[in-house]
Motif scaffolding. Sequence first.
Motif, mmCIF file in Angstrom:
data_model
loop_
_atom_site.group_PDB
_atom_site.id
_atom_site.type_symbol
_atom_site.label_atom_id
_atom_site.label_comp_id
_atom_site.label_asym_id
_atom_site.label_seq_id
_atom_site.Cartn_x
_atom_site.Cartn_y
_atom_site.Cartn_z
ATOM 1 N N GLY A 45 -20.154 40.276 -0.263
ATOM 2 C CA GLY A 45 -20.470 40.131 1.144
ATOM 3 C C GLY A 45 -21.664 39.232 1.426
ATOM 4 N N GLY A 46 -22.263 38.620 0.383
ATOM 5 C CA GLY A 46 -23.417 37.754 0.586
ATOM 6 C C GLY A 46 -23.034 36.365 1.064
ATOM 7 N N ARG A 47 -24.060 35.547 1.317
ATOM 8 C CA ARG A 47 -23.846 34.191 1.820
ATOM 9 C C ARG A 47 -24.394 33.170 0.843
ATOM 10 N NH1 ARG A 47 -25.568 32.438 7.581
ATOM 11 N NH2 ARG A 47 -24.574 30.561 6.709
ATOM 12 N N VAL A 48 -23.702 32.034 0.774
ATOM 13 C CA VAL A 48 -24.123 30.891 -0.031
ATOM 14 C C VAL A 48 -24.240 29.700 0.898
ATOM 15 C CG1 VAL A 48 -23.565 29.383 -1.972
ATOM 16 C CG2 VAL A 48 -22.938 31.805 -2.065
ATOM 17 N N LEU A 49 -25.385 29.015 0.857
ATOM 18 C CA LEU A 49 -25.618 27.870 1.731
ATOM 19 C C LEU A 49 -26.110 26.700 0.890
ATOM 20 C CD1 LEU A 49 -25.624 26.920 4.712
ATOM 21 C CD2 LEU A 49 -28.064 27.518 4.781
ATOM 22 N N ALA A 50 -25.395 25.572 0.980
ATOM 23 C CA ALA A 50 -25.761 24.366 0.238
ATOM 24 C C ALA A 50 -26.366 23.349 1.189
ATOM 25 C CB ALA A 50 -24.540 23.779 -0.463
ATOM 26 N N MET A 51 -27.369 22.637 0.715
ATOM 27 C CA MET A 51 -27.996 21.572 1.476
ATOM 28 C C MET A 51 -27.461 20.241 0.967
ATOM 29 S SD MET A 51 -29.560 24.014 2.811
ATOM 30 C CE MET A 51 -29.951 25.056 1.428
#
Length: 671
Positions: free
Chosen positions: A548-554
Amino acid sequence: MTTTGSSDQPELLPGMARARVRKAPAAKKGEPLAEVDPVAQVLLELPLAHLDRVFDYAVPASMGEKAVLGARVKVRFGGQDVDGFVVARQPASDHDGVLQPLRRVVSPEPVLVPAVAELARLVAERYAGTRSDVLRLAVPPRHATTEREPSPPAPALSASQPSVWHGQPGGESFLAALAAGRQPKAVWNAPPAADWAEHLAEAAEVMLRAGRGTVLCVPDARDAHRVGAALERRLGPGQHVVLVAEAGPAARYRSFLAVSRGARRIVVGNRAAAFAPVHDLGLVAIWDDGDDLHAEPRAPYPHAREVLLLRARAEQTAVLVAGFTRTVEAEYLVRTGWAQPLLPDRRQLRELAQVGVAGATDKSRERDPFAASARIPSEAFALIRSAVERGPVLVQTPRTGYAASLACERCRTPARCGHCQGPLRLGAAQEPPVCAWCGRQHPDWACSACGHRGLRTPVVGDARTAEELGRAFPGVRVRSSSGDRILDAVRDEPSIVVATPGAEPVAERGYAAVLLLDTWLAIGRPDLRAPEEALRRFLNAAGLVGAGGRVLAMGDAAEPVLQALVRWDPAGFAARELAERQSAHLTPASRMATLTGSVGALSDAMVLLDLPEHADVLGPVPVPGSEDERVVLRVPRSDGGSLSRALGEMQRLRSARKLDPVRVQVDPVQL
């Protein structure tokens, strides 16, 4: 003493005289030969390619019971004592002359079992090397004190636990095939939040309960101990061994002996574990086969994945190639039908993690117009702020240090050392720039192009990133994991962990969020495998997220690597990469090799090399930073065996003539 080309020699007819023994100082005067199989075929530990064959020696009666198959021995060769292994015992030799006797049996411990001896031959042939070099990787150095210790039997197995493969498409059928004694071959792509170590441990458990052995290869000691802990949870203590160099020579040799004696049937370790002499081997598995730690840096430079595949064919075992990502080589196994894919379904992926790119949506661009170009945009800060309340947050950054590179603030010219022209770096905020090559400090640096004294940091290291996040979140603990200060695990509590690729610690219940900084740096490396390697790094970090976590790429949302990350589609990305490799005639669709050496040595090698008909010769080209040159050879995959044999024969000719060395690498990881 004589040489023989194969261990399968025809025996002499009954009644023919046995080989005579030349009197030697190492043998007692008049000492008779062993009554049974008085000829030992010995593989010498000599790195010379033209001596990579077995030699016949007579076995004195006093050594008859000790010179067993796989034992270490001392023999006389070329006027000196040389180490070797007994690989066969025979009743007679096909040599017409006299044989020298064994000097002594160093140890009667059979450390080189026939299956590993055959594997060493296959690996040496595949990589155009010598068996002695391969055996240096396969058999650890002897530790006499440890060898005298008995290997205790394994304790009773713990009770079975619930399957962690439940719900993985194809996973339960794979385990059922293992339990039934079949040899399934599979490529498994783990979903985010998966405890891959538990999955590997369960596969090994199934094999052990079926009476078969398992070899599990992982990139490094941290991963090996993680899998070891999972095995203890499922099987109880004392059911496996960990083979890693970090354990020290005594502990490593103790573990090796427990396996070779049959006291343990599960081996976990790094690339050398692929050669472990496991009895009744039923499964070979490798985790994260794209990690360059699986490639041996010493001759003949074998890759653990290829060693395991060779072993699986030779010993008829099951195979599991696993990872969060999928390498092009693993995709080739699937494409050819040799292995079956095990993939998570899309519904499962959506439930486990939400993956996105900063600034990729209209809403995020309205909130922060600079989100796509900022190193840490406001969207990332907002995610950290909300996620850190639920648990730890992982921030992956590609470079170590404070400021990994410096440039002129005004004209963007890279900052260089005035003495050696090396790149300048910053170790901390208040320290002067330091040359990365010669170590000189430059407190009064000025740009050679415009004279400006201001500096900017186009590439920020993990220390600087941790410092910035510490100022942004003053009440949250910020930790770093990189270089020689790598954390193994972090607690399930609010914190920010800044780590470089491969140094990410495991969170107890997974990370609440994972941020990937400076993705352009990994994607833009000038290397054939740069896109594949970049996705591997991103997926390995993203896989540590909790359910249920989030992954965010720049980065650029249109970049194909980040698109594959957002879709969590390593299989599709690998298929596209394979298609491009095939069109360009690159590995794994083709077999490639590099020859590196001085101009004269390389020229001589090419004259002696009898290449297959359809071989391409690319080069020679200068090797940056040296006076050597490099030639790249390429053949269709069907001619790969012919290329390896040609390279091996060339090495034997050069070795016999004592010519200058040429470094040969078959299918190098990097070009």
